[in-house]
Enzyme design. Structure first.
Site, PDB file in Angstrom:
ATOM      1  N   ASP A   1       9.203 -62.640 -18.930  1.00  0.00           N
ATOM      2  CA  ASP A   1       8.213 -61.724 -18.356  1.00  0.00           C
ATOM      3  C   ASP A   1       6.819 -61.977 -18.936  1.00  0.00           C
ATOM      4  O   ASP A   1       5.812 -61.941 -18.219  1.00  0.00           O
ATOM      5  CB  ASP A   1       8.623 -60.272 -18.623  1.00  0.00           C
ATOM      6  CG  ASP A   1       9.811 -59.834 -17.773  1.00  0.00           C
ATOM      7  OD1 ASP A   1      10.173 -60.573 -16.841  1.00  0.00           O
ATOM      8  OD2 ASP A   1      10.367 -58.761 -18.054  1.00  0.00           O
TER       9      ASP A   1
ATOM     10  N   ASN B   1      14.384 -68.103 -19.608  1.00  0.00           N
ATOM     11  CA  ASN B   1      15.124 -66.844 -19.690  1.00  0.00           C
ATOM     12  C   ASN B   1      16.419 -67.003 -20.473  1.00  0.00           C
ATOM     13  O   ASN B   1      16.790 -66.135 -21.283  1.00  0.00           O
ATOM     14  CB  ASN B   1      15.432 -66.330 -18.281  1.00  0.00           C
ATOM     15  CG  ASN B   1      14.230 -65.669 -17.626  1.00  0.00           C
ATOM     16  OD1 ASN B   1      13.358 -65.142 -18.304  1.00  0.00           O
ATOM     17  ND2 ASN B   1      14.182 -65.700 -16.295  1.00  0.00           N
TER      18      ASN B   1
ATOM     19  N   GLU C   1       9.938 -66.345 -10.148  1.00  0.00           N
ATOM     20  CA  GLU C   1       8.892 -67.144 -10.791  1.00  0.00           C
ATOM     21  C   GLU C   1       8.046 -67.880  -9.766  1.00  0.00           C
ATOM     22  O   GLU C   1       7.370 -68.863 -10.080  1.00  0.00           O
ATOM     23  CB  GLU C   1       9.511 -68.154 -11.766  1.00  0.00           C
ATOM     24  CG  GLU C   1      10.329 -69.267 -11.150  1.00  0.00           C
ATOM     25  CD  GLU C   1      11.785 -68.881 -10.876  1.00  0.00           C
ATOM     26  OE1 GLU C   1      12.585 -69.808 -10.694  1.00  0.00           O
ATOM     27  OE2 GLU C   1      12.112 -67.686 -10.873  1.00  0.00           O
TER      28      GLU C   1
ATOM     29  N   ASP D   1      -3.108  -3.055  -2.404  1.00  0.00           N
ATOM     30  CA  ASP D   1      -3.969  -1.904  -2.667  1.00  0.00           C
ATOM     31  C   ASP D   1      -4.153  -1.790  -4.178  1.00  0.00           C
ATOM     32  O   ASP D   1      -3.214  -1.974  -4.959  1.00  0.00           O
ATOM     33  CB  ASP D   1      -3.331  -0.634  -2.103  1.00  0.00           C
ATOM     34  CG  ASP D   1      -4.239   0.574  -2.243  1.00  0.00           C
ATOM     35  OD1 ASP D   1      -5.464   0.375  -2.375  1.00  0.00           O
ATOM     36  OD2 ASP D   1      -3.729   1.703  -2.240  1.00  0.00           O
TER      37      ASP D   1
ATOM     38  N   ASP E   1       5.676 -72.716  -7.934  1.00  0.00           N
ATOM     39  CA  ASP E   1       6.918 -72.340  -8.616  1.00  0.00           C
ATOM     40  C   ASP E   1       6.911 -72.909 -10.029  1.00  0.00           C
ATOM     41  O   ASP E   1       6.575 -74.088 -10.253  1.00  0.00           O
ATOM     42  CB  ASP E   1       8.128 -72.881  -7.848  1.00  0.00           C
ATOM     43  CG  ASP E   1       9.435 -72.346  -8.404  1.00  0.00           C
ATOM     44  OD1 ASP E   1       9.755 -71.182  -8.124  1.00  0.00           O
ATOM     45  OD2 ASP E   1      10.134 -73.095  -9.128  1.00  0.00           O
TER      46      ASP E   1
ATOM     47  N   ASP F   1       0.880  -1.181   0.000  1.00  0.00           N
ATOM     48  CA  ASP F   1       0.000   0.000   0.000  1.00  0.00           C
ATOM     49  C   ASP F   1       0.906   1.216   0.000  1.00  0.00           C
ATOM     50  O   ASP F   1       1.918   1.253   0.713  1.00  0.00           O
ATOM     51  CB  ASP F   1      -0.906  -0.009   1.238  1.00  0.00           C
ATOM     52  CG  ASP F   1      -2.051   0.992   1.134  1.00  0.00           C
ATOM     53  OD1 ASP F   1      -1.792   2.162   0.764  1.00  0.00           O
ATOM     54  OD2 ASP F   1      -3.191   0.602   1.420  1.00  0.00           O
ATOM     55  N   ASP F   2       0.565   2.240  -0.790  1.00  0.00           N
ATOM     56  CA  ASP F   2       1.434   3.407  -0.872  1.00  0.00           C
ATOM     57  C   ASP F   2       1.274   4.343   0.330  1.00  0.00           C
ATOM     58  O   ASP F   2       2.096   5.244   0.530  1.00  0.00           O
ATOM     59  CB  ASP F   2       1.181   4.184  -2.179  1.00  0.00           C
ATOM     60  CG  ASP F   2      -0.249   4.663  -2.298  1.00  0.00           C
ATOM     61  OD1 ASP F   2      -1.157   3.868  -1.988  1.00  0.00           O
ATOM     62  OD2 ASP F   2      -0.461   5.814  -2.706  1.00  0.00           O
TER      63      ASP F   2
END
Length: 461
Positions: free
Chosen positions: A343, A334, A369, A53, A326, A9-10
Site C-alpha cells: 500500500d 506483497n 496495482e 399556551d 502496471d 391550551d387549557d
C-alpha cells in the site's frame, strides 16, 4: 396532508379555534388541555411542531418548552409559545427557554401560518438528513454542536447612506462578538462568490422601502447567496409584510423597536441553524469526494475518471490517448514484505506519477496495482513521451519504507492506445476497445521484459 401540529391550551375554545384554522390549512392536529398531557402526546406522536399556551394551570408552556429542549429526542421540535400577556419578560423568557417564536393573543392568522410554514421547511430539510440511508451524512448534525466556534459574519442591508452608521452601531451593540458590515441591496444581489456571502443578511426598513420584498426571493435564488439566512427588521405596522417575507424565505422577523436581548436570542438561533446546515453540506461534499476518489492513493477511481474523461473529450472533440500502467512483479512485494508495504508503494507511485501530468490529463487507479492515464489532445508521440517519463519517474529511485531503512526498487510497464478520429464521438464501445488495445500493448510490454513502453496500433476505432 402537511405536517402534524400539537396544540396545547387549557381553554377548549382556544384549542377548537386553532384546530379549525390549521385543519383548513391542511395540517393534521393533536390537542392537549395542559402541559403534562402535551408532553405525553409529544413523546407518543412526535409532532412536527408544537403550539403552546404560556399559561396553563398544571404545567405552563415555558416549563414544557424547557422539558422538550432538555430531552435529546424532542429538542429539535419547533415550538411557538403564545400568551395574552405580551410584555418584555414573557417574550424574553419564551425565547430563552428555546422557543422558536413568541406571539401575542389574539393570534395574527396570516403571520402564524407563515411562521409555521417557515419552521416546517426547516423540519423537512433536517429530516432528509436524519432519514438518509448513508448515516455518515448525519455527521453534520453532530458537527454543529458548537455553533459559534467562528465569529458570525453579519451583513446589514441598508438603503439610505445617512442611516448606515446608526444601524451598524445598534447591531454591534446587540451582538458585539459578531462581524458586522453594511451592504447595499445592489451589492448584495451582485455577489458572485459563495465564499464572500455572509452568514446572515439583516435587511433594514429603509432598504425594504427601496427594494421591496422581492429582494428576499432574489437572494434565495442566486447561487452565491442562496445558503445565507435572511431576517427583516420591521415595524409593528408591517406585520403583513412579515408573513409574506417568511413565505419568501426569510428566517425570522426582528420587530421594532429592537430589544437587545430578544434580538440577540433570535439571531443566535438563526446562526445555530445556519451552522448546522453548513455542516451537513460539508458532510455531503465529503461523501461525494469519497465516492469519486480512491482512498489509498487519492487518485480518481475508475468510474469517476472515465466519466470525467468522456466529458472532456466530448467538449473538445479531439484525438486522445489512453495509457495503461502496471507495476512489475507487484505480487512479490506483497508476498515478501506484506500488504502494508504494498500500500505504501502504491501511495508513493501515485505521488510520483502526478508530477508528470499535463493540465487536463486524468489519472486514476484502475484496479490493484494498475493505473489508467487518459490524455485529451495527445497523439502517439506525446503519449509515448509522457509514458517514458512515467516509467523513469516510477523506477529511477528506490522506495523508502516507513521504517526509513528498507528500500525497494519498483518498475512499471505501459501500454498505449490512441484514438485519432476527432470527428467521431466517443462512445462506450470505442472506449472499451481502446482500453482493450492498451491492455494488449501492456501485456506485450510484460512479455518483452517489463519496465518498458509498448504502443498498440494507432487507429483502433
Amino acid at each position: 396532508m402537511a405536517g402534524q401540529i400539537l396544540i396545547a391550551d387549557d381553554l377548549s375554545l382556544n384549542r377548537t379555534v386553532l384546530r379549525g384554522k390549521l385543519t383548513s390549512a391542511c395540517y393534521r392536529t393533536l390537542t392537549a388541555n395542559g402541559g403534562v398531557s402535551a408532553l405525553k402526546l409529544v413523546h407518543e406522536h412526535r409532532p412536527d411542531l408544537v403550539l403552546l399556551d404560556y399559561h396553563m394551570p398544571d404545567m405552563d408552556g415555558l416549563a414544557v418548552c424547557q422539558a422538550l429542549r432538555a430531552d435529546r429526542s424532542t429538542r429539535d421540535i419547533p415550538v411557538i409559545l403564545f400568551s395574552a400577556n405580551a410584555d418584555h419578560a414573557h417574550r424574553l423568557n419564551a425565547l430563552a427557554a428555546g422557543a422558536d417564536d413568541f406571539m401575542a393573543k389574539p393570534l395574527d392568522e396570516a403571520y402564524l401560518l407563515g411562521r409555521i410554514r417557515s419552521l416546517l421547511r426547516n423540519v423537512a430539510r433536517r429530516d432528509e438528513w436524519r432519514n438518509h440511508p448513508n448515516t455518515a451524512l448525519q455527521a453534520g448534525l453532530a458537527e454543529s454542536a458548537e455553533p459559534f466556534a467562528m465569529r458570525p459574519d453579519m451583513a446589514l442591508v441598508t438603503g439610505r447612506a445617512e442611516a448606515r452608521e446608526g444601524w451598524l452601531s445598534s447591531m454591534a451593540a446587540i451582538w458585539p462578538d459578531a462581524r458586522w458590515h453594511d451592504i447595499t441591496v445592489p451589492a448584495a444581489l451582485g455577489l458572485d462568490d459563495p465564499r464572500k456571502s455572509p452568514d446572515v443578511f439583516v435587511i433594514t426598513p429603509d432598504a425594504m422601502d427601496r427594494a421591496g420584498l422581492h429582494v428576499i426571493a432574489e437572494l434565495r435564488s442566486r447561487a452565491a447567496t442562496r445558503h445565507a439566512e435572511i431576517c427583516l427588521i420591521l415595524p409593528p405596522a408591517a406585520r403583513a409584510d412579515g408573513a409574506m417575507a417568511l413565505d419568501l424565505g426569510a428566517a425570522d422577523i426582528l420587530p421594532l423597536p429592537l430589544d437587545r436581548a430578544e434580538t440577540r436570542l433570535r439571531l443566535e438561533k438563526i446562526i445555530s441553524r445556519k451552522r448546522c446546515a453548513d455542516a451537513q453540506r460539508r458532510a455531503l461534499e465529503n461523501q461525494l469526494g469519497l465516492a469519486a476518489f480512491d482512498p489509498l492513493t487519492g487518485l480518481h477511481n475508475r468510474s469517476h475518471a472515465l466519466a470525467e474523461f468522456s466529458r472532456a473529450v466530448a467538449q473538445k472533440n479531439a484525438e486522445f490517448a489512453l495509457l495503461l500502467i502496471d507495476l512489475d512483479r507487484f505480487k512479490d512485494i506483497n508476498d515478501q514484505h506484506g500488504h502494508n508495504t504494498g500500500d505504501e508503494v502504491l501511495r508513493q507511485v501515485a505521488q510520483r506519477m502526478r508530477q508528470d501530468l499535463r493540465h487536463g490529463d486524468i489519472l486514476c487507479r484502475y484496479g490493484g496495482e494498475e493505473f489508467l492515464l487518459a490524455m485529451p489532445d495527445a497523439d502517439m508521440s506525446v503519449a509515448r513521451l509522457v509514458a517514458e517519463r512515467l516509467c523513469a519517474r516510477v523506477g529511477d529511485h528506490p522506495y523508502i519504507l516507513r521504517d526509513g531503512l528498507a528500500k525497494l526498487r519498483v518498475t512499471a510497464s505501459v501500454g498505449i492506445s490512441v484514438h485519432d478520429a476527432p470527428g467521431r464521438a466517443l462512445t462506450t464501445d470505442i472506449l472499451k476497445r481502446l482500453i482493450g488495445a492498451s491492455d494488449m500493448a501492456l501485456r506485450a510490454a510484460k512479455h518483452a521484459g517489463r519496465n518498458r513502453v509498448v504502443s498498440a496500433q494507432s487507429a483502433v476505432a
